[in-house]
Design a protein around this motif. Structure first.
Motif, PDB file in Angstrom:
ATOM      1  N   LEU A  92       0.749  -1.124  -0.043  1.00  0.00           N
ATOM      2  CA  LEU A  92       0.011  -0.035  -0.044  1.00  0.00           C
ATOM      3  C   LEU A  92       0.648   1.327   0.072  1.00  0.00           C
ATOM      4  CD1 LEU A  92      -2.649  -0.961   2.755  1.00  0.00           C
ATOM      5  CD2 LEU A  92      -2.985  -0.640   0.125  1.00  0.00           C
ATOM      6  N   SER A  93       0.341   2.453  -0.491  1.00  0.00           N
ATOM      7  CA  SER A  93       0.971   3.595  -0.192  1.00  0.00           C
ATOM      8  C   SER A  93       1.121   3.906   1.236  1.00  0.00           C
ATOM      9  CB  SER A  93       0.010   4.755  -0.817  1.00  0.00           C
ATOM     10  OG  SER A  93      -0.868   5.226  -0.343  1.00  0.00           O
ATOM     11  N   LYS A  94       2.022   5.143   1.566  1.00  0.00           N
ATOM     12  CA  LYS A  94       2.073   5.531   2.675  1.00  0.00           C
ATOM     13  C   LYS A  94       0.980   5.944   3.401  1.00  0.00           C
ATOM     14  CE  LYS A  94       3.266  10.391   1.525  1.00  0.00           C
ATOM     15  NZ  LYS A  94       4.642  11.280   1.639  1.00  0.00           N
ATOM     16  N   ASN A  95      -0.133   6.334   2.617  1.00  0.00           N
ATOM     17  CA  ASN A  95      -1.455   6.714   3.326  1.00  0.00           C
ATOM     18  C   ASN A  95      -2.273   5.641   3.549  1.00  0.00           C
ATOM     19  OD1 ASN A  95      -0.816   9.342   2.789  1.00  0.00           O
ATOM     20  ND2 ASN A  95      -1.356   9.177   0.882  1.00  0.00           N
ATOM     21  N   GLY A  96      -1.854   4.328   3.405  1.00  0.00           N
ATOM     22  CA  GLY A  96      -2.467   3.066   3.890  1.00  0.00           C
ATOM     23  C   GLY A  96      -3.848   2.820   2.908  1.00  0.00           C
ATOM     24  N   PRO A  97      -4.600   1.928   3.386  1.00  0.00           N
ATOM     25  CA  PRO A  97      -5.695   1.561   2.628  1.00  0.00           C
ATOM     26  C   PRO A  97      -6.639   2.638   2.160  1.00  0.00           C
ATOM     27  CG  PRO A  97      -6.021   0.858   4.793  1.00  0.00           C
ATOM     28  CD  PRO A  97      -4.656   1.265   4.654  1.00  0.00           C
ATOM     29  N   THR A  98      -7.343   2.729   0.986  1.00  0.00           N
ATOM     30  CA  THR A  98      -8.074   4.067   0.436  1.00  0.00           C
ATOM     31  C   THR A  98      -9.485   3.521   0.839  1.00  0.00           C
ATOM     32  OG1 THR A  98      -8.909   2.590  -1.501  1.00  0.00           O
ATOM     33  CG2 THR A  98      -6.849   4.190  -1.381  1.00  0.00           C
ATOM     34  N   LYS A  99     -10.465   4.576   0.765  1.00  0.00           N
ATOM     35  CA  LYS A  99     -11.847   4.094   1.360  1.00  0.00           C
ATOM     36  C   LYS A  99     -12.470   2.923   0.666  1.00  0.00           C
ATOM     37  CE  LYS A  99     -12.989   9.158   2.521  1.00  0.00           C
ATOM     38  NZ  LYS A  99     -13.773  10.235   2.246  1.00  0.00           N
ATOM     39  N   LYS A 100     -12.060   2.776  -0.747  1.00  0.00           N
ATOM     40  CA  LYS A 100     -12.262   1.705  -1.468  1.00  0.00           C
ATOM     41  C   LYS A 100     -11.840   0.379  -1.040  1.00  0.00           C
ATOM     42  CE  LYS A 100     -12.980  -0.271  -6.029  1.00  0.00           C
ATOM     43  NZ  LYS A 100     -12.864   0.194  -7.536  1.00  0.00           N
ATOM     44  N   HIS A 101     -10.765   0.526  -0.483  1.00  0.00           N
ATOM     45  CA  HIS A 101     -10.186  -0.888   0.110  1.00  0.00           C
ATOM     46  C   HIS A 101     -10.968  -1.052   1.329  1.00  0.00           C
ATOM     47  CE1 HIS A 101      -6.011   0.592  -1.976  1.00  0.00           C
ATOM     48  NE2 HIS A 101      -6.656  -0.366  -2.712  1.00  0.00           N
ATOM     49  N   LEU A 102     -10.987  -0.235   2.295  1.00  0.00           N
ATOM     50  CA  LEU A 102     -11.529  -0.349   3.555  1.00  0.00           C
ATOM     51  C   LEU A 102     -13.147  -0.771   3.435  1.00  0.00           C
ATOM     52  CD1 LEU A 102     -10.259   2.611   5.437  1.00  0.00           C
ATOM     53  CD2 LEU A 102      -9.733   0.178   5.753  1.00  0.00           C
ATOM     54  N   THR A 103     -13.829  -0.284   2.281  1.00  0.00           N
ATOM     55  CA  THR A 103     -15.254  -0.675   2.141  1.00  0.00           C
ATOM     56  C   THR A 103     -15.309  -2.280   1.888  1.00  0.00           C
ATOM     57  OG1 THR A 103     -16.112   1.471   1.175  1.00  0.00           O
ATOM     58  CG2 THR A 103     -17.374  -0.345   0.511  1.00  0.00           C
ATOM     59  N   VAL A 104     -14.097  -2.650   0.932  1.00  0.00           N
ATOM     60  CA  VAL A 104     -14.555  -4.008   0.420  1.00  0.00           C
ATOM     61  C   VAL A 104     -13.865  -4.636   1.555  1.00  0.00           C
ATOM     62  CG1 VAL A 104     -13.159  -5.734  -1.300  1.00  0.00           C
ATOM     63  CG2 VAL A 104     -13.899  -3.432  -2.081  1.00  0.00           C
ATOM     64  N   LEU A 105     -13.027  -4.652   2.348  1.00  0.00           N
ATOM     65  CA  LEU A 105     -12.649  -5.068   3.378  1.00  0.00           C
ATOM     66  C   LEU A 105     -13.837  -5.453   4.314  1.00  0.00           C
ATOM     67  CD1 LEU A 105      -9.074  -3.871   4.076  1.00  0.00           C
ATOM     68  CD2 LEU A 105      -9.562  -6.210   3.473  1.00  0.00           C
ATOM     69  N   ASN A 106     -14.541  -4.448   4.715  1.00  0.00           N
ATOM     70  CA  ASN A 106     -15.555  -4.452   5.489  1.00  0.00           C
ATOM     71  C   ASN A 106     -16.740  -5.215   4.996  1.00  0.00           C
ATOM     72  OD1 ASN A 106     -16.957  -3.563   7.942  1.00  0.00           O
ATOM     73  ND2 ASN A 106     -18.738  -2.782   6.352  1.00  0.00           N
ATOM     74  N   GLU A 107     -16.984  -5.329   3.686  1.00  0.00           N
ATOM     75  CA  GLU A 107     -17.929  -6.211   3.223  1.00  0.00           C
ATOM     76  C   GLU A 107     -17.448  -7.721   3.146  1.00  0.00           C
ATOM     77  OE1 GLU A 107     -17.893  -4.935  -0.972  1.00  0.00           O
ATOM     78  OE2 GLU A 107     -19.158  -3.084  -0.664  1.00  0.00           O
ATOM     79  N   ILE A 108     -16.135  -8.083   3.194  1.00  0.00           N
ATOM     80  CA  ILE A 108     -15.777  -9.363   3.114  1.00  0.00           C
ATOM     81  C   ILE A 108     -15.704  -9.756   4.744  1.00  0.00           C
ATOM     82  CG2 ILE A 108     -13.939 -10.889   2.719  1.00  0.00           C
ATOM     83  CD1 ILE A 108     -13.295  -9.302   0.304  1.00  0.00           C
ATOM     84  N   PHE A 109     -15.144  -8.947   5.693  1.00  0.00           N
ATOM     85  CA  PHE A 109     -14.755  -8.892   7.111  1.00  0.00           C
ATOM     86  C   PHE A 109     -15.641  -8.178   7.640  1.00  0.00           C
ATOM     87  CE2 PHE A 109     -10.856 -10.394   4.840  1.00  0.00           C
ATOM     88  CZ  PHE A 109     -10.895 -11.715   5.335  1.00  0.00           C
ATOM     89  N   PRO A 110     -17.070  -8.227   7.807  1.00  0.00           N
ATOM     90  CA  PRO A 110     -17.832  -7.391   8.603  1.00  0.00           C
ATOM     91  C   PRO A 110     -17.458  -7.732  10.021  1.00  0.00           C
ATOM     92  CG  PRO A 110     -19.251  -9.309   7.811  1.00  0.00           C
ATOM     93  CD  PRO A 110     -17.734  -9.101   7.196  1.00  0.00           C
TER      94      PRO A 110
END
Length: 278
Positions: free
Chosen positions: A47-65
């Motif tokens: 990942l970039s130095k800013n970490g996961p994007t909002k899209k990344h976090l959205t997908v992660l939350n969908e897979i790992f609620p």
């Protein structure tokens, strides 16, 4: 307690990519979510130095609620979009999160290689160990890293038991790779790297898989992605580990690899312990 660790080789590609491989990686993530681990460690996030994007976090939350996400990226002067680690853990758990610097050769401490979770009764920590590289150009620095990392785990172990996972980039014994006779000068199977792993275990830590399966051969955690037949022929290496403090060894219930089908590269590794974290 159920824990899973995986070198994912780019979480951005896994979460947003459209290639066949990206689809295979997402399928594995869904499989891991179905196992409902207490903690999931991920290495080589890139990942970039800013970490996961909002899209990344959205997908992660969908897979790992119901999971919290913490991350660490490579930052300057280290390479951008390189290495990196991440944890997902059940949101009812409230660990103290730390991002240690271990005094490694520059710029290894800036490559986002270690995250540690502190629970009341144990530490859970993950590592993405530096590869010695083509031509072993980074072997000298790698040996210093190994010494510093061992010191770090010992410091944790003096406080409470340690559960450590990750891509350690070393096959410890000949039984841990398919072709040891051809790889004595290859990164990950040099005498120096293997000796340092032996020192790590001797410092008070148990290789959970080998503890349960002392003579089992042919079980690996990595197959070369660029070699199409590597997995078909099971020409693999076991370079991903769950280590536990020696005093936890008898509480290891299972330590195994999770099948990823045709997908080459690393496979997730799973550890079950007779231990409750809160």
């Amino acid at each position: 307690m159920k824990l899973i660790s995986w070198n994912i080789d780019s979480i951005n590609a896994a979460l947003t990519g459209t290639s066949t491989r990206a689809g295979e990686t997402r399928d594995v993530l869904h499989r891991l979510a179905a196992l409902q681990p207490d903690v999931l460690a991920i290495q080589e996030t890139k990942l970039s130095k800013n970490g996961p994007t909002k899209k990344h976090l959205t997908v992660l939350n969908e897979i790992f609620p119901g999971y919290q996400v913490v991350w660490r990226s490579s930052v300057e002067p280290a390479r951008k979009g390189y290495a990196g680690t991440m944890y997902l853990y059940r949101e009812d758990l409230k660990p103290k999160v730390s991002y240690p610097r271990i005094g490694a050769p520059e710029p290894m401490d800036d490559e986002g290689r270690i995250i540690t979770l502190e629970f009341p009764n144990c530490f859970v920590t993950e590592v993405y160990t530096p590869n010695s590289g083509t031509g072993l150009r980074r072997l000298d620095e790698r040996q210093v890293w190994d010494d510093r990392y061992r010191d770090y785990l010992q410091q944790l172990d003096q406080q409470k038991p340690v559960i450590a996972s990750g891509d350690f980039n070393v096959a410890h014994e000949p039984i841990d790779l398919a072709h040891p006779e051809n790889n004595h000068h290859s990164a990950g199977f040099t005498n120096e790297e293997r000796e340092h792993f032996t020192k790590l275990l001797a410092a008070g830590f148990t290789d959970s898989f080998r503890h349960l399966h002392p003579e089992t051969a042919g079980i690996y955690s990595w197959w070369a992605q660029r070699v199409i037949t590597s997995k078909q022929n099971n020409s693999g290496w076991r370079i991903d580990y769950w280590l536990v403090s020696d005093r936890l060894a008898d509480q290891v219930v299972s330590s195994s690899m999770i099948d990823t089908g045709a997908r080459r590269d690393h496979t997730p590794i799973e550890l079950e312990l007779d231990l409750v974290v809160d």
